[in-house]
Motif scaffolding. Structure first.
Motif, PDB file in Angstrom:
ATOM      1  N   ARG A  10      16.401  72.305  36.653  1.00 32.89           N
ATOM      2  CA  ARG A  10      15.251  72.878  35.952  1.00 32.89           C
ATOM      3  C   ARG A  10      14.253  73.458  36.932  1.00 32.89           C
ATOM      4  N   ILE A  11      14.025  72.760  38.035  1.00 35.15           N
ATOM      5  CA  ILE A  11      13.083  73.252  39.045  1.00 35.15           C
ATOM      6  C   ILE A  11      13.595  74.551  39.658  1.00 35.15           C
ATOM      7  N   LEU A  12      14.876  74.592  39.987  1.00 35.45           N
ATOM      8  CA  LEU A  12      15.435  75.798  40.608  1.00 35.45           C
ATOM      9  C   LEU A  12      15.354  77.006  39.677  1.00 35.45           C
ATOM     10  N   ALA A  14      13.223  77.290  37.183  1.00 30.42           N
ATOM     11  CA  ALA A  14      11.798  77.552  36.975  1.00 30.42           C
ATOM     12  C   ALA A  14      11.198  78.362  38.117  1.00 30.42           C
ATOM     13  N   LEU A  15      11.649  78.106  39.331  1.00 33.02           N
ATOM     14  CA  LEU A  15      11.118  78.848  40.482  1.00 33.02           C
ATOM     15  C   LEU A  15      11.352  80.347  40.327  1.00 33.02           C
ATOM     16  N   LEU A  16      12.446  80.706  39.716  1.00 31.64           N
ATOM     17  CA  LEU A  16      12.733  82.120  39.477  1.00 31.64           C
ATOM     18  C   LEU A  16      11.660  82.742  38.576  1.00 31.64           C
ATOM     19  N   ILE A  18       8.573  81.437  37.854  1.00 25.93           N
ATOM     20  CA  ILE A  18       7.259  81.331  38.494  1.00 25.93           C
ATOM     21  C   ILE A  18       7.117  82.421  39.560  1.00 25.93           C
ATOM     22  N   GLY A  19       8.168  82.626  40.335  1.00 28.67           N
ATOM     23  CA  GLY A  19       8.165  83.707  41.324  1.00 28.67           C
ATOM     24  C   GLY A  19       8.017  85.066  40.663  1.00 28.67           C
ATOM     25  N   ASN A  52       6.071  84.209  31.914  1.00 31.96           N
ATOM     26  CA  ASN A  52       6.927  83.730  33.011  1.00 31.96           C
ATOM     27  C   ASN A  52       6.356  82.461  33.628  1.00 31.96           C
ATOM     28  N   GLY A  56       8.037  78.797  33.194  1.00 29.03           N
ATOM     29  CA  GLY A  56       8.492  78.112  34.400  1.00 29.03           C
ATOM     30  C   GLY A  56       7.934  76.708  34.502  1.00 29.03           C
ATOM     31  N   ILE A  57       6.661  76.578  34.220  1.00 32.98           N
ATOM     32  CA  ILE A  57       6.031  75.253  34.242  1.00 32.98           C
ATOM     33  C   ILE A  57       6.646  74.363  33.168  1.00 32.98           C
ATOM     34  N   ILE A  60       9.942  72.842  34.180  1.00 34.60           N
ATOM     35  CA  ILE A  60       9.804  71.715  35.107  1.00 34.60           C
ATOM     36  C   ILE A  60       9.293  70.477  34.380  1.00 34.60           C
TER      37      ILE A  60
END
Length: 121
Positions: A10-12, A14-16, A18-19, A52, A56-57, A60
């Protein structure tokens, strides 16, 4: 172990997103040009950046993750349209395929849920 791997996944993902939000805010012109190319108002870059970031948050933290995962899967499928450029830029086709692969991962997340490691308000 599966709850840990679920969280890392989920974090990986989400980083997409958030980025993507950071990129839209710091350099909105490319997205605005893409929007204008399909006759959509360029100011929509700002709500897209917000979506986005929030999505993303949410990936996570976990609340309503199934809904967010489905919405983001649809978002990935829809935005892949901009990357289907066989003749102009073959590398964009790789991004097209990655968008669909990310959508697949999000649909699996929607089916499986967030596991035990979620924030519950």
């Amino acid at each position: 172990m599966s709850n840990f791997l679920n969280l890392i996944g989920r974090i990986l993902i989400a980083l997409l997103f958030i980025g993507g939000a950071v990129q839209k805010v710091t350099d909105p012109a490319p997205v605005q040009a893409m929007l204008l190319s399909i006759h959509v108002p360029s100011w929509l870059v700002w709500p897209l950046a917000a979506i986005n970031l929030v999505a993303g948050i949410a990936l996570i933290s976990g609340p309503r993750i199934r809904v967010w995962a489905v919405l983001l899967a649809l978002y990935c499928m829809a935005t892949s349209y901009f990357h289907w450029q066989l003749r102009a830029d073959p590398w964009q086709v790789t991004i097209f395929v990655k968008n669909w692969a990310i959508a697949g991962g999000l649909l699996i997340l929607a089916a499986q849920g967030p596991g035990r490691w979620v924030w519950r308000p």
